[in-house]
Design an enzyme around this catalytic site. Sequence first.
Site, mmCIF file in Angstrom:
data_model
loop_
_atom_site.group_PDB
_atom_site.id
_atom_site.type_symbol
_atom_site.label_atom_id
_atom_site.label_comp_id
_atom_site.label_asym_id
_atom_site.label_seq_id
_atom_site.Cartn_x
_atom_site.Cartn_y
_atom_site.Cartn_z
ATOM 1 N N ARG A 93 0.876 -1.173 0.000
ATOM 2 C CA ARG A 93 0.000 0.000 0.000
ATOM 3 C C ARG A 93 0.913 1.224 0.000
ATOM 4 O O ARG A 93 1.845 1.306 0.804
ATOM 5 C CB ARG A 93 -0.869 -0.033 1.261
ATOM 6 C CG ARG A 93 -1.611 1.246 1.549
ATOM 7 C CD ARG A 93 -3.092 1.079 1.344
ATOM 8 N NE ARG A 93 -3.798 2.322 1.540
ATOM 9 C CZ ARG A 93 -4.991 2.576 1.055
ATOM 10 N NH1 ARG A 93 -5.607 1.676 0.330
ATOM 11 N NH2 ARG A 93 -5.592 3.719 1.265
ATOM 12 N N HIS A 111 13.294 -4.485 -0.811
ATOM 13 C CA HIS A 111 12.848 -4.661 -2.193
ATOM 14 C C HIS A 111 13.765 -5.681 -2.862
ATOM 15 O O HIS A 111 14.985 -5.624 -2.696
ATOM 16 C CB HIS A 111 12.900 -3.318 -2.935
ATOM 17 C CG HIS A 111 12.394 -3.412 -4.337
ATOM 18 N ND1 HIS A 111 11.044 -3.520 -4.647
ATOM 19 C CD2 HIS A 111 13.056 -3.444 -5.531
ATOM 20 C CE1 HIS A 111 10.903 -3.593 -5.959
ATOM 21 N NE2 HIS A 111 12.096 -3.556 -6.521
HETATM 22 C C1 GAR Z 1 9.479 -9.662 -0.676
HETATM 23 O O1 GAR Z 1 10.190 -10.290 -1.713
HETATM 24 C C2 GAR Z 1 9.769 -8.179 -0.645
HETATM 25 O O2 GAR Z 1 11.099 -7.878 -0.981
HETATM 26 C C3 GAR Z 1 8.806 -7.662 -1.684
HETATM 27 O O3 GAR Z 1 7.631 -8.391 -1.441
HETATM 28 C C4 GAR Z 1 7.970 -9.690 -0.954
HETATM 29 C C5 GAR Z 1 7.184 -9.949 0.305
HETATM 30 O O4 GAR Z 1 7.407 -11.253 0.752
HETATM 31 N N1 GAR Z 1 8.604 -6.251 -1.566
HETATM 32 C C6 GAR Z 1 8.484 -5.437 -2.611
HETATM 33 O O5 GAR Z 1 8.449 -5.825 -3.771
HETATM 34 C C7 GAR Z 1 8.384 -3.949 -2.266
HETATM 35 N N2 GAR Z 1 8.313 -3.168 -3.433
HETATM 36 P P1 GAR Z 1 7.160 -11.636 2.271
HETATM 37 O O6 GAR Z 1 5.710 -11.225 2.595
HETATM 38 O O7 GAR Z 1 7.315 -13.127 2.295
HETATM 39 O O8 GAR Z 1 8.158 -10.921 3.106
#
Ligand code: GAR
Length: 217
Positions: A93, A111
């Site tokens: 969000r 990220h």
């Molecule tokens: C992770 O890979 C994180 O780096 C990414 O979402 C995933 C969440 O996984 N975040 C982004 O892309 C932010 N722009 P998780 O819920 O298992 O931590």
Amino acid sequence: MKRRVAILISGRGSNMAALIKGAAAPDFPAEISLVISNKADALGLETAKARGVKTLVIESKPFGKNRAGFETVLQTALDQHGIELICLGGFMRLFTAEFTKAWYGRMLNIHPSLLPSFPGLDPHGQALRAGVKLSGATVHFVIPETDAGPIVMQGAVPVSDHDTGATLSERILEIEHRIYPEALRLLAAGKIRIEGDVCKTAGGGPSENFLIAPVAN
Ligand code: GAR
């Protein structure tokens, strides 16, 4: 005194779990005091509860485009729990510029790319389409722009010709789980400072490892 941390999630919560595990070390300078999800069905909520961490759901959907309205409720919860630092863990969000400015220097995001390359959606697909030979993950301070802000820590992995989005994301996730607790440790211990747009680490040096890809046989 350990710094009080809230982790904000929207889904699986594997980075959240890595942070909770890291923070369980007796010498860790922060404690995970609260996990907040903007989705009631986020899988990570059950994981947090199983680890004995307090959870809250603040549904963002009813607020629609009223980002400030959602953030008012969020800020109240953060205040009620005495939260000093925020870690975003797959929190899908966007914030208002005002909220990110209020928390500047106290809110981290992770990220799955070596920022500033490949911000936004599908970073693994972006990396594969660009044909990079190394990718990785970045922990950074949150600023109004998405997936940007002073970089606290990065970890790199090789990308192979055979990688798919799934295999690359699996490899990068392992790095994410290693660097996020370490970055939080540095922040909570007061070992990092922001100079302009750049984050510097007290006593920090480059790692001695080189990573070269591909390796020809
Ligand atoms: C992770 O890979 C994180 O780096 C990414 O979402 C995933 C969440 O996984 N975040 C982004 O892309 C932010 N722009 P998780 O819920 O298992 O931590």
